[in-house]
Scaffold this motif. Structure first.
Motif, PDB file in Angstrom:
ATOM      1  N   MET A 183       8.288 -23.098   5.114  1.00  0.00           N
ATOM      2  CA  MET A 183       7.954 -22.025   4.206  1.00  0.00           C
ATOM      3  C   MET A 183       9.219 -21.431   3.586  1.00  0.00           C
ATOM      4  O   MET A 183       9.329 -21.347   2.385  1.00  0.00           O
ATOM      5  CB  MET A 183       7.156 -20.974   4.948  1.00  0.00           C
ATOM      6  N   TYR A 184      10.155 -20.996   4.389  1.00  0.00           N
ATOM      7  CA  TYR A 184      11.409 -20.446   3.883  1.00  0.00           C
ATOM      8  C   TYR A 184      12.493 -21.511   3.961  1.00  0.00           C
ATOM      9  O   TYR A 184      12.492 -22.352   4.851  1.00  0.00           O
ATOM     10  CB  TYR A 184      11.850 -19.230   4.713  1.00  0.00           C
ATOM     11  N   GLU A 185      13.429 -21.447   3.039  1.00  0.00           N
ATOM     12  CA  GLU A 185      14.575 -22.341   3.046  1.00  0.00           C
ATOM     13  C   GLU A 185      15.840 -21.518   2.938  1.00  0.00           C
ATOM     14  O   GLU A 185      15.854 -20.463   2.286  1.00  0.00           O
ATOM     15  CB  GLU A 185      14.504 -23.313   1.860  1.00  0.00           C
ATOM     16  N   ASP A 186      16.915 -21.989   3.571  1.00  0.00           N
ATOM     17  CA  ASP A 186      18.201 -21.295   3.491  1.00  0.00           C
ATOM     18  C   ASP A 186      18.602 -21.125   2.029  1.00  0.00           C
ATOM     19  O   ASP A 186      18.395 -22.021   1.213  1.00  0.00           O
ATOM     20  CB  ASP A 186      19.286 -22.081   4.218  1.00  0.00           C
ATOM     21  N   LYS A 187      19.158 -19.938   1.714  1.00  0.00           N
ATOM     22  CA  LYS A 187      19.636 -19.652   0.361  1.00  0.00           C
ATOM     23  C   LYS A 187      21.106 -19.271   0.448  1.00  0.00           C
ATOM     24  O   LYS A 187      21.521 -18.584   1.378  1.00  0.00           O
ATOM     25  CB  LYS A 187      18.910 -18.440  -0.237  1.00  0.00           C
ATOM     26  N   GLU A 228      16.318 -15.446   8.790  1.00  0.00           N
ATOM     27  CA  GLU A 228      16.575 -14.084   8.298  1.00  0.00           C
ATOM     28  C   GLU A 228      15.543 -13.685   7.243  1.00  0.00           C
ATOM     29  O   GLU A 228      15.069 -12.554   7.228  1.00  0.00           O
ATOM     30  CB  GLU A 228      17.985 -13.987   7.715  1.00  0.00           C
ATOM     31  N   GLN A 229      15.191 -14.641   6.381  1.00  0.00           N
ATOM     32  CA  GLN A 229      14.193 -14.367   5.349  1.00  0.00           C
ATOM     33  C   GLN A 229      12.849 -14.027   5.977  1.00  0.00           C
ATOM     34  O   GLN A 229      12.157 -13.098   5.542  1.00  0.00           O
ATOM     35  CB  GLN A 229      14.048 -15.575   4.421  1.00  0.00           C
ATOM     36  N   GLU A 230      12.501 -14.756   7.029  1.00  0.00           N
ATOM     37  CA  GLU A 230      11.242 -14.490   7.723  1.00  0.00           C
ATOM     38  C   GLU A 230      11.275 -13.102   8.366  1.00  0.00           C
ATOM     39  O   GLU A 230      10.302 -12.339   8.290  1.00  0.00           O
ATOM     40  CB  GLU A 230      11.002 -15.563   8.784  1.00  0.00           C
ATOM     41  N   PHE A 231      12.403 -12.762   8.980  1.00  0.00           N
ATOM     42  CA  PHE A 231      12.572 -11.440   9.585  1.00  0.00           C
ATOM     43  C   PHE A 231      12.413 -10.350   8.527  1.00  0.00           C
ATOM     44  O   PHE A 231      11.706  -9.366   8.742  1.00  0.00           O
ATOM     45  CB  PHE A 231      13.945 -11.347  10.254  1.00  0.00           C
ATOM     46  N   TYR A 232      13.074 -10.523   7.383  1.00  0.00           N
ATOM     47  CA  TYR A 232      12.977  -9.541   6.302  1.00  0.00           C
ATOM     48  C   TYR A 232      11.520  -9.368   5.870  1.00  0.00           C
ATOM     49  O   TYR A 232      11.046  -8.256   5.651  1.00  0.00           O
ATOM     50  CB  TYR A 232      13.829  -9.971   5.102  1.00  0.00           C
ATOM     51  N   ALA A 233      10.799 -10.493   5.734  1.00  0.00           N
ATOM     52  CA  ALA A 233       9.397 -10.441   5.314  1.00  0.00           C
ATOM     53  C   ALA A 233       8.545  -9.710   6.346  1.00  0.00           C
ATOM     54  O   ALA A 233       7.695  -8.887   5.992  1.00  0.00           O
ATOM     55  CB  ALA A 233       8.875 -11.857   5.088  1.00  0.00           C
ATOM     56  N   GLU A 234       8.785  -9.979   7.637  1.00  0.00           N
ATOM     57  CA  GLU A 234       8.028  -9.311   8.700  1.00  0.00           C
ATOM     58  C   GLU A 234       8.244  -7.805   8.688  1.00  0.00           C
ATOM     59  O   GLU A 234       7.337  -7.035   8.976  1.00  0.00           O
ATOM     60  CB  GLU A 234       8.436  -9.868  10.068  1.00  0.00           C
ATOM     61  N   LYS A 235       9.463  -7.398   8.359  1.00  0.00           N
ATOM     62  CA  LYS A 235       9.799  -5.966   8.326  1.00  0.00           C
ATOM     63  C   LYS A 235       9.383  -5.301   7.020  1.00  0.00           C
ATOM     64  O   LYS A 235       9.518  -4.096   6.868  1.00  0.00           O
ATOM     65  CB  LYS A 235      11.307  -5.770   8.536  1.00  0.00           C
ATOM     66  N   GLY A 236       8.921  -6.108   6.065  1.00  0.00           N
ATOM     67  CA  GLY A 236       8.491  -5.552   4.792  1.00  0.00           C
ATOM     68  C   GLY A 236       9.627  -5.314   3.811  1.00  0.00           C
ATOM     69  O   GLY A 236       9.451  -4.620   2.811  1.00  0.00           O
ATOM     70  N   PHE A 237      10.809  -5.868   4.080  1.00  0.00           N
ATOM     71  CA  PHE A 237      11.944  -5.712   3.171  1.00  0.00           C
ATOM     72  C   PHE A 237      11.719  -6.603   1.954  1.00  0.00           C
ATOM     73  O   PHE A 237      11.385  -7.778   2.089  1.00  0.00           O
ATOM     74  CB  PHE A 237      13.260  -6.094   3.844  1.00  0.00           C
ATOM     75  N   THR A 238      11.903  -6.069   0.775  1.00  0.00           N
ATOM     76  CA  THR A 238      11.659  -6.842  -0.442  1.00  0.00           C
ATOM     77  C   THR A 238      12.947  -7.310  -1.105  1.00  0.00           C
ATOM     78  O   THR A 238      12.918  -8.230  -1.918  1.00  0.00           O
ATOM     79  CB  THR A 238      10.842  -6.010  -1.452  1.00  0.00           C
ATOM     80  N   ASN A 239      14.065  -6.693  -0.785  1.00  0.00           N
ATOM     81  CA  ASN A 239      15.345  -7.070  -1.389  1.00  0.00           C
ATOM     82  C   ASN A 239      16.132  -7.995  -0.470  1.00  0.00           C
ATOM     83  O   ASN A 239      16.139  -7.814   0.746  1.00  0.00           O
ATOM     84  CB  ASN A 239      16.190  -5.839  -1.687  1.00  0.00           C
ATOM     85  N   GLU A 240      16.811  -8.954  -1.071  1.00  0.00           N
ATOM     86  CA  GLU A 240      17.699  -9.826  -0.305  1.00  0.00           C
ATOM     87  C   GLU A 240      18.975  -9.058   0.020  1.00  0.00           C
ATOM     88  O   GLU A 240      19.326  -8.105  -0.676  1.00  0.00           O
ATOM     89  CB  GLU A 240      18.040 -11.071  -1.137  1.00  0.00           C
ATOM     90  N   PRO A 241      19.699  -9.471   1.054  1.00  0.00           N
ATOM     91  CA  PRO A 241      20.960  -8.799   1.357  1.00  0.00           C
ATOM     92  C   PRO A 241      21.944  -8.972   0.215  1.00  0.00           C
ATOM     93  O   PRO A 241      21.989 -10.024  -0.435  1.00  0.00           O
ATOM     94  CB  PRO A 241      21.444  -9.483   2.633  1.00  0.00           C
ATOM     95  N   GLN A 242      22.738  -7.954  -0.042  1.00  0.00           N
ATOM     96  CA  GLN A 242      23.716  -7.981  -1.120  1.00  0.00           C
ATOM     97  C   GLN A 242      25.128  -8.255  -0.620  1.00  0.00           C
ATOM     98  O   GLN A 242      26.010  -8.565  -1.402  1.00  0.00           O
ATOM     99  CB  GLN A 242      23.714  -6.631  -1.856  1.00  0.00           C
ATOM    100  N   ARG A 243      25.327  -8.096   0.704  1.00  0.00           N
ATOM    101  CA  ARG A 243      26.657  -8.247   1.283  1.00  0.00           C
ATOM    102  C   ARG A 243      26.638  -9.269   2.420  1.00  0.00           C
ATOM    103  O   ARG A 243      25.643  -9.393   3.124  1.00  0.00           O
ATOM    104  CB  ARG A 243      27.144  -6.911   1.840  1.00  0.00           C
TER     105      ARG A 243
END
Length: 92
Positions: free
Chosen positions: A1-5, A22-37
């Protein structure tokens, strides 16, 4: 489902990998923005926000080695080095 970016850090410009996990974790937590740093810049930013942590020197009550602790020992309770503390935690 997710691939490394591969993303680019807005702080230092270095490329870093936003892993599938990490993408899956972000999705589970409801985070919509990718990390910037990148991780190093995120950690540095967190450390700067917290300020420097003062460490105190103490003698481990179990092994007698020097230990650095984030509180000023007052002599009322024993202080342990990280190794002895981890051993005690495993035993309990």
């Amino acid at each position: 489902m997710y691939e490394d970016k591969t993303l680019k850090c807005k702080e230092c410009g270095a490329e870093f990998v936003f892993t599938a996990g990490e993408q899956e974790f972000y999705a589970e937590k409801g985070f919509t923005n990718e990390p910037q740093r990148c991780r190093n810049c995120r950690n540095a930013r967190k450390q700067n926000a917290r300020g420097e942590r003062e460490l105190f020197t103490a003698t481990c009550a179990a092994c007698g080695k020097e230990a650095k602790v984030p509180f000023k020992p007052n002599g009322e309770k024993p202080v342990y080095c990280s190794e002895c503390f981890a051993k005690m935690k495993e035993e309990n």
